[in-house]
Design a protein around this motif. Sequence first.
Motif, PDB file in Angstrom:
ATOM      1  N   MET A  42       0.838  -1.195   0.000  1.00 42.05           N
ATOM      2  CA  MET A  42       0.000   0.000   0.000  1.00 42.05           C
ATOM      3  C   MET A  42       0.879   1.252   0.000  1.00 42.05           C
ATOM      4  O   MET A  42       2.042   1.203   0.376  1.00 42.05           O
ATOM      5  CB  MET A  42      -0.896   0.018   1.238  1.00 42.05           C
ATOM      6  N   GLY A  43       0.301   2.366  -0.393  1.00 40.60           N
ATOM      7  CA  GLY A  43       0.989   3.647  -0.333  1.00 40.60           C
ATOM      8  C   GLY A  43       1.027   4.154   1.087  1.00 40.60           C
ATOM      9  O   GLY A  43       0.886   3.389   2.042  1.00 40.60           O
ATOM     10  N   SER A  44       1.185   5.439   1.235  1.00 41.62           N
ATOM     11  CA  SER A  44       1.279   5.996   2.576  1.00 41.62           C
ATOM     12  C   SER A  44      -0.067   5.943   3.296  1.00 41.62           C
ATOM     13  O   SER A  44      -1.128   5.970   2.682  1.00 41.62           O
ATOM     14  CB  SER A  44       1.779   7.438   2.517  1.00 41.62           C
ATOM     15  N   ILE A  45       0.018   5.820   4.624  1.00 49.19           N
ATOM     16  CA  ILE A  45      -1.170   5.757   5.479  1.00 49.19           C
ATOM     17  C   ILE A  45      -1.035   6.867   6.506  1.00 49.19           C
ATOM     18  O   ILE A  45       0.035   7.028   7.100  1.00 49.19           O
ATOM     19  CB  ILE A  45      -1.246   4.403   6.201  1.00 49.19           C
ATOM     20  N   LEU A 105       4.883   5.473   5.665  1.00 50.75           N
ATOM     21  CA  LEU A 105       5.206   5.330   4.251  1.00 50.75           C
ATOM     22  C   LEU A 105       5.624   3.880   3.987  1.00 50.75           C
ATOM     23  O   LEU A 105       6.008   3.169   4.914  1.00 50.75           O
ATOM     24  CB  LEU A 105       6.335   6.292   3.872  1.00 50.75           C
ATOM     25  N   PRO A 106       5.596   3.431   2.729  1.00 52.21           N
ATOM     26  CA  PRO A 106       5.980   2.046   2.434  1.00 52.21           C
ATOM     27  C   PRO A 106       7.412   1.732   2.883  1.00 52.21           C
ATOM     28  O   PRO A 106       8.297   2.576   2.820  1.00 52.21           O
ATOM     29  CB  PRO A 106       5.861   1.955   0.911  1.00 52.21           C
ATOM     30  N   PHE A 107       7.626   0.504   3.327  1.00 50.26           N
ATOM     31  CA  PHE A 107       8.934   0.016   3.774  1.00 50.26           C
ATOM     32  C   PHE A 107       9.857  -0.139   2.571  1.00 50.26           C
ATOM     33  O   PHE A 107       9.437  -0.584   1.505  1.00 50.26           O
ATOM     34  CB  PHE A 107       8.740  -1.350   4.462  1.00 50.26           C
ATOM     35  N   ARG A 143       9.596   3.902   6.987  1.00 49.43           N
ATOM     36  CA  ARG A 143       9.622   5.359   6.885  1.00 49.43           C
ATOM     37  C   ARG A 143       8.317   5.969   7.355  1.00 49.43           C
ATOM     38  O   ARG A 143       7.286   5.325   7.363  1.00 49.43           O
ATOM     39  CB  ARG A 143       9.898   5.758   5.434  1.00 49.43           C
ATOM     40  N   GLY A 144       8.387   7.205   7.750  1.00 53.35           N
ATOM     41  CA  GLY A 144       7.211   7.926   8.201  1.00 53.35           C
ATOM     42  C   GLY A 144       7.554   8.751   9.424  1.00 53.35           C
ATOM     43  O   GLY A 144       8.724   8.996   9.715  1.00 53.35           O
ATOM     44  N   HIS A 189       0.623  16.316  -2.068  1.00 53.24           N
ATOM     45  CA  HIS A 189       1.674  17.176  -2.598  1.00 53.24           C
ATOM     46  C   HIS A 189       3.080  16.664  -2.291  1.00 53.24           C
ATOM     47  O   HIS A 189       4.026  16.984  -3.010  1.00 53.24           O
ATOM     48  CB  HIS A 189       1.536  18.610  -2.069  1.00 53.24           C
ATOM     49  N   PHE A 190       3.241  15.901  -1.233  1.00 53.02           N
ATOM     50  CA  PHE A 190       4.555  15.397  -0.805  1.00 53.02           C
ATOM     51  C   PHE A 190       4.474  13.884  -0.602  1.00 53.02           C
ATOM     52  O   PHE A 190       4.474  13.416   0.532  1.00 53.02           O
ATOM     53  CB  PHE A 190       4.999  16.078   0.495  1.00 53.02           C
ATOM     54  N   PRO A 191       4.406  13.081  -1.675  1.00 54.42           N
ATOM     55  CA  PRO A 191       4.218  11.637  -1.542  1.00 54.42           C
ATOM     56  C   PRO A 191       5.352  10.923  -0.866  1.00 54.42           C
ATOM     57  O   PRO A 191       6.439  11.072  -0.889  1.00 54.42           O
ATOM     58  CB  PRO A 191       4.029  11.140  -2.959  1.00 54.42           C
TER      59      PRO A 191
END
Length: 191
Positions: A42-45, A105-107, A143-144, A189-191
């Motif tokens: 999945m994308g960012s959560i 964010l994705p690993f 990440r995140g 705006h900032f993926p």
Amino acid sequence: MLTQVTVPYSPGYDYGKGVDLATGSPMGHVVDGAFSGVDDAMGSISSFDIRRIHTTAELEKSLSINVEASGGCGCFSASGRFDFAQSSKIQSSSLFLLISAKVTLPFHGIDEPKLSGSAAAISSNPELFQSRYGNMFVNGVGRGGMFLAVLQMDTASSEEAQAVSMELSGSYGLFSADAKMKMESMQRHFP
């Protein structure tokens, strides 16, 4: 057999860097290899939450920590969230709101790790190898980030704190929804 250990990020950690597990100290660059995300992940959560906190124990639970976890293993025992909870000094005569925002964010990890040239050259000398490169390496990075704040409103008594909480309770959701929309906009705006 390879063992995986999940630890909090520390300055100096990067893909392929060696780590001394006992101290958490980043060491030399030991592993090469391309890194990428997990296929079809999945994308960012993102999440945003405002809730009333009544006790320090409740704050610790909301932050996913507990006293036993603060002991941990080696240098990885230090927890900023644990320190944050302990410094908050929750008391019943005040109104405490925990405001939390989290983006995951994705690993990303190294697909096929292999020893770097300099590490391979001394791999037959275990003592020298460990002194330069440690006994673990950073294979991937989750990440995140997380933002936490405690809003304290002092009142004369626990009854007054409860009355203020009842007056504000409908506002938590509106504030939360507005903040969530802004976070989602920033995320686009900032993926």
